[in-house]
Write an enzyme that holds these catalytic residues in place. Structure first.
Site, short mmCIF file in Angstrom:
data_model
loop_
_atom_site.label_atom_id
_atom_site.label_comp_id
_atom_site.label_asym_id
_atom_site.label_seq_id
_atom_site.Cartn_x
_atom_site.Cartn_y
_atom_site.Cartn_z
N ARG A 1 -8.33 -1.26 12.73
CA ARG A 1 -6.97 -0.82 12.44
C ARG A 1 -6.67 0.52 13.09
NH1 ARG A 1 -4.63 -3.03 7.76
NH2 ARG A 1 -4.96 -5.28 7.79
N ASP B 1 7.88 5.01 -1.27
CA ASP B 1 6.66 4.49 -0.66
C ASP B 1 6.04 5.60 0.17
OD1 ASP B 1 5.61 1.39 -0.30
OD2 ASP B 1 4.93 2.69 1.32
#
Length: 291
Positions: free
Chosen positions: A51, A160
Site C-alpha cells: 500500500r 473522517d
C-alpha cells in the site's frame, strides 16, 4: 476514520518498489496505533509495504526510511494520507437498513415532537468515509422534516480522517452503480443526474448539502464539538481497535450524547463488556443509560 478492512487480498500483486524493513514496519505499526488506534499484526507487513509503495511514488521518495522520517517530522501533515493508504473505504447508501428504519419509524418523529419549541437535533456520522452514510441520514431527516412540517434546527455532522474520502464526500458525486441502496423514488427526489462529462453519475441535492457539515477529525485526538448529540453513528470503525481504545472511545461518545441518546455500531461490532454507559436496545443499537 475510514473502515480499515485490512485483508491480504487487498495487496496488489507484482508491485515493484522499495522493501519495508522490519524496523521500519515496527515504527509504522507503533505510529498507526498511536495516531489512528489501528492495531496492525505482524501478518500485515506485506500489505503495508504494497500500500505504501504507491504513497512513496506519489511523494517522490525512494525508500521507506525517508517516509518514516517524514512522519517523525510532520506527523499530522501526513496522517490522513497514511490512513487512506492502509485502509479501504467500505460503505454504501442505506447500509444496514434496520438502523434507518428505526430512525424513520420511531426516533425522528419522537425527537421532532419533543424539540418543536426551540429545540435542536444533532446527529454525528463518525467515520463518514466518502459520504454515503451522512447523505442517507440527510434523506430520512429531510423527509421527516417535510412530513411533520417541522422547523426544528436539525443538522448532521460528518467526520473522517481520510482527506481523499472527505474530498469525495464534499463533492457529493457518485457513480450510478454505487447507488443500489437508494430507491427510485429517492433517486428522483434527492439526486441530480449528471450530463456530459458527468454522464453515469448523480450529485446529491442541495437540500441534503444544507443539512450536512463535513469536517476532518481524528477520533483519537481532541474533539472540538461540544454536543450534545441525539445519535452517533460509528459503524464498522471500532472493530479494528483494541479493547482499551474501544473503551475510551465509547466513554467519550457517552459524554457527548443526550441522556437517552443513541449509538449505532456496525453489524460485526459489539459493546459487550466494554461500557456500562449504554444498554442494548436493538440490533447493534445502544442507548445511553439514564442515571
Amino acid at each position: 476514520m475510514t473502515t480499515a478492512a485490512l485483508t491480504e487480498s487487498n495487496v496488489a500483486t507484482g508491485v515493484s518498489g522499495p522493501l519495508l524493513a522490519d524496523a521500519e514496519f515496527k515504527f509504522l505499526r507503533d505510529f498507526v496505533y498511536q495516531h489512528c488506534g489501528i492495531a496492525l499484526g505482524e501478518q500485515k507487513h506485506q500489505l503495508v509495504q504494497g500500500r505504501l509503495q504507491r504513497r512513496l511514488r506519489a511523494l517522490g521518495l525512494k525508500e521507506f526510511g525517508s517516509y518514516c522520517q517524514l512522519l517523525r517530522t510532520d506527523p499530522e501533515g501526513e496522517l490522513g494520507e497514511l490512513a487512506s493508504a492502509i485502509s479501504t473505504n467500505v460503505t454504501s447508501f442505506f447500509r444496514e437498513m434496520h438502523h434507518y428504519d428505526l430512525l424513520v419509524s420511531e426516533l425522528l418523529p419522537r425527537w421532532l415532537e419533543e424539540k418543536k419549541h426551540n429545540g435542536r437535533l444533532r446527529i454525528w456520522s463518525a467515520g463518514c468515509s466518502t459520504g454515503e452514510e451522512p447523505y442517507a441520514l440527510a434523506m430520512v431527516l429531510a423527509e421527516a422534516l417535510e412530513r411533520t412540517g417541522s422547523s426544528v434546527d436539525a443538522r448532521i455532522l460528518a467526520t473522517d480522517l481520510s482527506p481523499q474520502a472527505l474530498e469525495q464526500a464534499r463533492a457529493g458525486l457518485y457513480a450510478l452503480e454505487r447507488m443500489d441502496g437508494v430507491s427510485d423514488e429517492r433517486r428522483r427526489k434527492w439526486f441530480l443526474r449528471g450530463e456530459g462529462r458527468y454522464e453515469g453519475y448523480a450529485c446529491v441535492h442541495p437540500r441534503l448539502r444544507e443539512l450536512v457539515t463535513i469536517q476532518p477529525l481524528n477520533l483519537l485526538h481532541d474533539w472540538p464539538m461540544r454536543g450534545p448529540f441525539d445519535a452517533i453513528f460509528c459503524r464498522n470503525v471500532v472493530i479494528y481497535f483494541d479493547k482499551p481504545t474501544k473503551q475510551r472511545l465509547f466513554e467519550r461518545y457517552a459524554g457527548l450524547l443526550e441522556q437517552g441518546g443513541y449509538l449505532f455500531l456496525g453489524h460485526s461490532e459489539s459493546m459487550y463488556g466494554l461500557s456500562d454507559s449504554f444498554e442494548l436496545v436493538g440490533r447493534t443499537v445502544y442507548r445511553k443509560c439514564t442515571r
